[in-house]
Design a protein around this motif. Structure first.
Motif, PDB file in Angstrom:
ATOM      1  N   VAL A   1      11.904  -4.784  -2.837  1.00 18.73           N
ATOM      2  CA  VAL A   1      11.892  -5.546  -1.577  1.00 18.73           C
ATOM      3  C   VAL A   1      12.335  -6.935  -1.989  1.00 18.73           C
ATOM      4  O   VAL A   1      11.529  -7.838  -2.196  1.00 18.73           O
ATOM      5  N   SER A   2      13.634  -7.111  -2.139  1.00 21.17           N
ATOM      6  CA  SER A   2      14.142  -8.309  -2.801  1.00 21.17           C
ATOM      7  C   SER A   2      14.714  -9.358  -1.862  1.00 21.17           C
ATOM      8  O   SER A   2      14.994 -10.469  -2.286  1.00 21.17           O
ATOM      9  N   THR A   3      14.915  -9.021  -0.576  1.00 12.10           N
ATOM     10  CA  THR A   3      15.404 -10.013   0.381  1.00 12.10           C
ATOM     11  C   THR A   3      14.404 -10.163   1.519  1.00 12.10           C
ATOM     12  O   THR A   3      13.568  -9.291   1.765  1.00 12.10           O
ATOM     13  N   TRP A   4      14.538 -11.257   2.253  1.00 11.31           N
ATOM     14  CA  TRP A   4      13.664 -11.455   3.410  1.00 11.31           C
ATOM     15  C   TRP A   4      13.879 -10.345   4.436  1.00 11.31           C
ATOM     16  O   TRP A   4      12.928  -9.887   5.061  1.00 11.31           O
ATOM     17  N   ASP A   5      15.124  -9.925   4.612  1.00  9.74           N
ATOM     18  CA  ASP A   5      15.392  -8.832   5.546  1.00  9.74           C
ATOM     19  C   ASP A   5      14.721  -7.541   5.091  1.00  9.74           C
ATOM     20  O   ASP A   5      14.245  -6.757   5.924  1.00  9.74           O
ATOM     21  N   ASP A   6      14.684  -7.299   3.765  1.00 16.55           N
ATOM     22  CA  ASP A   6      13.983  -6.119   3.239  1.00 16.55           C
ATOM     23  C   ASP A   6      12.518  -6.143   3.657  1.00 16.55           C
ATOM     24  O   ASP A   6      11.961  -5.139   4.106  1.00 16.55           O
ATOM     25  N   LEU A   7      11.876  -7.294   3.469  1.00 14.82           N
ATOM     26  CA  LEU A   7      10.460  -7.419   3.805  1.00 14.82           C
ATOM     27  C   LEU A   7      10.242  -7.245   5.307  1.00 14.82           C
ATOM     28  O   LEU A   7       9.316  -6.540   5.731  1.00 14.82           O
ATOM     29  N   ARG A   8      11.083  -7.856   6.102  1.00 11.76           N
ATOM     30  CA  ARG A   8      10.923  -7.750   7.549  1.00 11.76           C
ATOM     31  C   ARG A   8      11.112  -6.307   8.013  1.00 11.76           C
ATOM     32  O   ARG A   8      10.360  -5.800   8.857  1.00 11.76           O
ATOM     33  N   SER A   9      12.114  -5.629   7.458  1.00 13.02           N
ATOM     34  CA  SER A   9      12.368  -4.238   7.825  1.00 13.02           C
ATOM     35  C   SER A   9      11.222  -3.333   7.415  1.00 13.02           C
ATOM     36  O   SER A   9      10.770  -2.471   8.183  1.00 13.02           O
ATOM     37  N   LEU A  10      10.714  -3.518   6.184  1.00 13.15           N
ATOM     38  CA  LEU A  10       9.589  -2.715   5.702  1.00 13.15           C
ATOM     39  C   LEU A  10       8.362  -2.932   6.581  1.00 13.15           C
ATOM     40  O   LEU A  10       7.665  -1.968   6.946  1.00 13.15           O
ATOM     41  N   ALA A  11       8.086  -4.192   6.926  1.00 18.32           N
ATOM     42  CA  ALA A  11       6.930  -4.491   7.769  1.00 18.32           C
ATOM     43  C   ALA A  11       7.063  -3.822   9.133  1.00 18.32           C
ATOM     44  O   ALA A  11       6.086  -3.288   9.676  1.00 18.32           O
ATOM     45  N   ARG A  12       8.252  -3.829   9.701  1.00 15.32           N
ATOM     46  CA  ARG A  12       8.478  -3.179  10.990  1.00 15.32           C
ATOM     47  C   ARG A  12       8.235  -1.674  10.902  1.00 15.32           C
ATOM     48  O   ARG A  12       7.600  -1.076  11.791  1.00 15.32           O
ATOM     49  N   GLU A  13       8.766  -1.039   9.841  1.00 15.37           N
ATOM     50  CA  GLU A  13       8.612   0.408   9.698  1.00 15.37           C
ATOM     51  C   GLU A  13       7.137   0.794   9.565  1.00 15.37           C
ATOM     52  O   GLU A  13       6.685   1.780  10.161  1.00 15.37           O
TER      53      GLU A  13
ATOM     54  N   SER B   1       0.833  -1.201   0.000  1.00 12.45           N
ATOM     55  CA  SER B   1       0.000   0.000   0.000  1.00 12.45           C
ATOM     56  C   SER B   1       0.867   1.250   0.000  1.00 12.45           C
ATOM     57  O   SER B   1       1.725   1.425   0.870  1.00 12.45           O
ATOM     58  N   HIS B   2       0.638   2.142  -0.971  1.00 11.44           N
ATOM     59  CA  HIS B   2       1.399   3.379  -1.016  1.00 11.44           C
ATOM     60  C   HIS B   2       1.079   4.278   0.169  1.00 11.44           C
ATOM     61  O   HIS B   2       1.969   4.947   0.722  1.00 11.44           O
ATOM     62  N   ALA B   3      -0.181   4.309   0.587  1.00 13.35           N
ATOM     63  CA  ALA B   3      -0.561   5.153   1.720  1.00 13.35           C
ATOM     64  C   ALA B   3       0.162   4.712   2.986  1.00 13.35           C
ATOM     65  O   ALA B   3       0.688   5.543   3.748  1.00 13.35           O
ATOM     66  N   ALA B   4       0.211   3.401   3.230  1.00 18.97           N
ATOM     67  CA  ALA B   4       0.886   2.901   4.422  1.00 18.97           C
ATOM     68  C   ALA B   4       2.389   3.133   4.348  1.00 18.97           C
ATOM     69  O   ALA B   4       3.032   3.472   5.348  1.00 18.97           O
ATOM     70  N   ALA B   5       2.963   2.964   3.152  1.00 17.35           N
ATOM     71  CA  ALA B   5       4.398   3.188   2.989  1.00 17.35           C
ATOM     72  C   ALA B   5       4.752   4.654   3.203  1.00 17.35           C
ATOM     73  O   ALA B   5       5.727   4.980   3.892  1.00 17.35           O
ATOM     74  N   GLU B   6       3.959   5.555   2.630  1.00 17.08           N
ATOM     75  CA  GLU B   6       4.220   6.982   2.784  1.00 17.08           C
ATOM     76  C   GLU B   6       4.100   7.414   4.241  1.00 17.08           C
ATOM     77  O   GLU B   6       4.893   8.230   4.739  1.00 17.08           O
ATOM     78  N   ALA B   7       3.122   6.870   4.948  1.00 22.18           N
ATOM     79  CA  ALA B   7       2.943   7.208   6.367  1.00 22.18           C
ATOM     80  C   ALA B   7       4.153   6.787   7.188  1.00 22.18           C
ATOM     81  O   ALA B   7       4.445   7.371   8.239  1.00 22.18           O
ATOM     82  N   ALA B   8       4.877   5.778   6.702  1.00 15.10           N
ATOM     83  CA  ALA B   8       6.075   5.297   7.389  1.00 15.10           C
ATOM     84  C   ALA B   8       7.336   5.987   6.887  1.00 15.10           C
ATOM     85  O   ALA B   8       8.449   5.617   7.284  1.00 15.10           O
ATOM     86  N   GLY B   9       7.162   6.977   5.987  1.00 16.76           N
ATOM     87  CA  GLY B   9       8.305   7.713   5.465  1.00 16.76           C
ATOM     88  C   GLY B   9       9.047   6.998   4.361  1.00 16.76           C
ATOM     89  O   GLY B   9      10.218   7.293   4.092  1.00 16.76           O
ATOM     90  N   ILE B  10       8.372   6.084   3.692  1.00 13.05           N
ATOM     91  CA  ILE B  10       8.992   5.290   2.624  1.00 13.05           C
ATOM     92  C   ILE B  10       8.536   5.818   1.277  1.00 13.05           C
ATOM     93  O   ILE B  10       7.351   6.077   1.059  1.00 13.05           O
ATOM     94  N   SER B  11       9.479   6.007   0.353  1.00 16.23           N
ATOM     95  CA  SER B  11       9.145   6.540  -0.963  1.00 16.23           C
ATOM     96  C   SER B  11       8.304   5.543  -1.746  1.00 16.23           C
ATOM     97  O   SER B  11       8.523   4.330  -1.685  1.00 16.23           O
ATOM     98  N   VAL B  12       7.337   6.069  -2.487  1.00 14.66           N
ATOM     99  CA  VAL B  12       6.520   5.241  -3.362  1.00 14.66           C
ATOM    100  C   VAL B  12       6.653   5.754  -4.800  1.00 14.66           C
ATOM    101  O   VAL B  12       6.939   6.933  -5.005  1.00 14.66           O
ATOM    102  N   PRO B  13       6.447   4.895  -5.796  1.00 14.94           N
ATOM    103  CA  PRO B  13       6.116   3.475  -5.631  1.00 14.94           C
ATOM    104  C   PRO B  13       7.285   2.683  -5.060  1.00 14.94           C
ATOM    105  O   PRO B  13       8.440   2.993  -5.330  1.00 14.94           O
ATOM    106  N   VAL B  14       6.954   1.686  -4.262  1.00  9.67           N
ATOM    107  CA  VAL B  14       7.988   0.828  -3.686  1.00  9.67           C
ATOM    108  C   VAL B  14       8.507  -0.087  -4.790  1.00  9.67           C
ATOM    109  O   VAL B  14       7.749  -0.836  -5.396  1.00  9.67           O
ATOM    110  N   GLU B  15       9.797  -0.014  -5.050  1.00 13.85           N
ATOM    111  CA  GLU B  15      10.344  -0.704  -6.214  1.00 13.85           C
ATOM    112  C   GLU B  15      11.206  -1.907  -5.873  1.00 13.85           C
ATOM    113  O   GLU B  15      11.481  -2.725  -6.738  1.00 13.85           O
TER     114      GLU B  15
END
Length: 511
Positions: A201-213, A185-199
């Protein structure tokens, strides 16, 4: 969701590997399915049924399955049938697996089951056939021989659709589609300070970090439900190099391998996401349909599910913006996902239906080139046919660019694996002898997440052992009844998981 249940015992293993893609949003489209003035027995925008209301006892057509994306096609067909033949009462019930699991067995006991239905999740095809729930299509469809010839030679498979030489079901659509991708979700990513579109998330650590943020910013990071947690774990295991197919079998060895190191790695990773507090609260009781409806409204930042969600979002939340990415791998390496091209969304004809003509006419249309073309167009291209003529003749202007993306992802990451059912035409005789193993992989995974199962590796090893034992017994029973089958035929030593297993590979194996 954070859980207080004891953590299952897992062993850490070395990690393997994926790459990522992104897409923007486009609006969905659909096709007309006819009007109220359609002539009885005629064609409404290609919807033609071999049905004569003057020579039938059919008074209704009730079709029941789990709904989701296929509902846009099946629902339209059933509705159009009712318009063309108003003396036949029609109803399509796609209200979810819970309803199928309860209503169909009750209807069988009471003699009032739907005319056509999906099998309950805990009822294997061989059980439904042996118990007399369903009947073959061979002597029922108006022109069965022509209808069957319209499918590719490998589409109707022994032990899947065909049993003892009779065809009981058919593949509504191809299984070359990714069951699990990342929807961010772009809205959820932006609220967490993450640039969109999210281009990326290629490792498991990437996904875990994004989910935490995303979770820290106030929105649960990850959405997945108990309905498909085992599929999430299995597909993530494939990104780590697991060779298990959708049934959990490694076709090189012919053995079930849910307790393999790669599967345990994937399970540990998902459990870590839960322990982080990144999962949606109550995910184990949340139903897929509710999760799908609530995701665009902020239920979570990342949904792990399949492409059938997209059409629903574009219909109900056309302004919802999100990125579509393939699953990440442990270290970002590329991977392939083995799949069985058995077709998806099979439906079965009730053995005691009093509405045989109506049901047969609907089934025959759905499995025709015209019907399959309508399926592709009505689903905006998210459902792909096993009949290539239907795929190539579909009106490309009516298809969705997101459908093209997920189809490209499926082509990139999925590879057809060997199938015993194609290797040996008597495979169906083994399947008929096969007993369901309880608890299944779905129930085992759910038990691990609820904490009812505290030793995950032991439980999965036990499942592998039970599945292997039941398979061996089924081969022995089939052979005792005269079937020319051998357990070794489950092994395909010439399988290269990075490429599709083809007819040439089957021929080379036997040569």
């Amino acid at each position: 969701m954070s859980t207080t249940a004891p953590r299952p015992q897992l062993r850490r293993r070395s990690l393997l590997g994926a790459t990522a893609l992104m897409v923007g949003g486009l609006s969905a489209c659909s096709i007309e399915t006819g009007d109220d003035d359609a002539a009885s027995g005629g064609t409404a925008d290609g919807f033609a049924f071999a049905f004569d209301p003057e020579t039938t006892d059919s008074t209704q057509l009730l079709w029941m399955d789990s709904g989701d994306l296929k509902a846009v096609f099946i629902g339209a067909v059933i509705e159009e049938f009712g318009k063309q033949f108003p003396d036949v009462s029609t109803q399509y019930d796609g209200s979810g697996w819970d309803q199928v699991n309860q209503v169909v067995p009750l209807g069988i006991r009471n003699g009032s089951a739907p005319d056509v239905f999906a099998l309950p999740q805990n009822v294997p095809a061989e059980t439904a056939i042996n118990e007399g729930w369903v009947q073959p299509l061979d002597d029922v469809l108006p022109d069965f021989a022509t209808w069957k010839a319209g499918f590719p030679e490998t589409a109707l498979i022994n032990g899947v659709h065909v049993f003892d030489g009779k065809t009981y079901s058919w593949p509504l659509n191809s299984t070359r589609r990714l069951d699990i991708t990342q929807y961010i979700s772009h809205a959820a990513a932006e609220a967490a300070g993450i640039s969109v579109p999210v281009e990326d998330v290629s490792t498991w650590d990437d996904l875990r970090s994004l989910a935490r943020e995303i979770t820290t910013a106030g929105t649960p990071g990850v959405l997945s439900t108990a309905d498909h947690l085992d599929i999430v774990v299995g597909n993530l295991a494939n990104t780590a190099g697991w060779l298990g197919n959708s049934d959990g079998m490694n076709m090189k060895t012919g053995r079930f391998e849910y307790s393999s190191p790669e599967y345990l790695q994937a399970l540990e990773f998902v459990l870590a996401l839960v322990d982080d507090g990144s999962f949606v609260p109550g995910f184990l009781t949340l139903k897929d349909a509710d999760a799908r409806a609530q995701f665009p409204t902020g239920l979570a930042g990342i949904s792990l599910n399949g492409p059938w969600d997209i059409s629903q979002w574009e219909q109900d939340a056309p302004d919802f913006e999100y990125s579509i990415l393939p699953l990440p791998s442990p270290d970002g390496s590329d991977y392939t996902i083995p799949f069985r091209e058995t077709g998806a969304n099979m439906a079965w004809l009730y053995a005691d239906t009093p509405n045989l003509d109506a049901a047969a006419a609907a089934i025959e249309f759905m499995g025709s080139v015209d019907g399959q073309r309508a399926m592709i167009e009505l689903s905006d291209g998210f459902l792909v046919s096993t009949i290539e003529e239907a795929n190539t003749s579909a009106d490309q202007a009516q298809l969705n660019d997101r459908a093209a993306l997920v189809a490209d992802l499926a082509t990139r990451y999925m590879r057809a694996c060997p199938q015993f059912e194609i290797r040996n035409e008597e495979a169906g005789k083994v399947t008929l002898k096969l007993q369901a193993s309880d608890p299944s992989i779905s129930a085992t995974i759910e038990g691990i997440f609820t904490g009812q199962i505290t030793d995950a590796e032991a439980a999965l090893a036990d499942l592998d052992s039970r599945l292997d034992e039941e398979m061996e017994k089924a081969f022995e029973a089939a052979a005792a009844d005269g079937a020319s089958v051998d357990y070794s035929e489950l092994q395909f030593p010439n399988w290269d998981p990075t490429t599709d297993y083809t007819a040439d590979d089957y021929a080379a194996l036997e040569g």
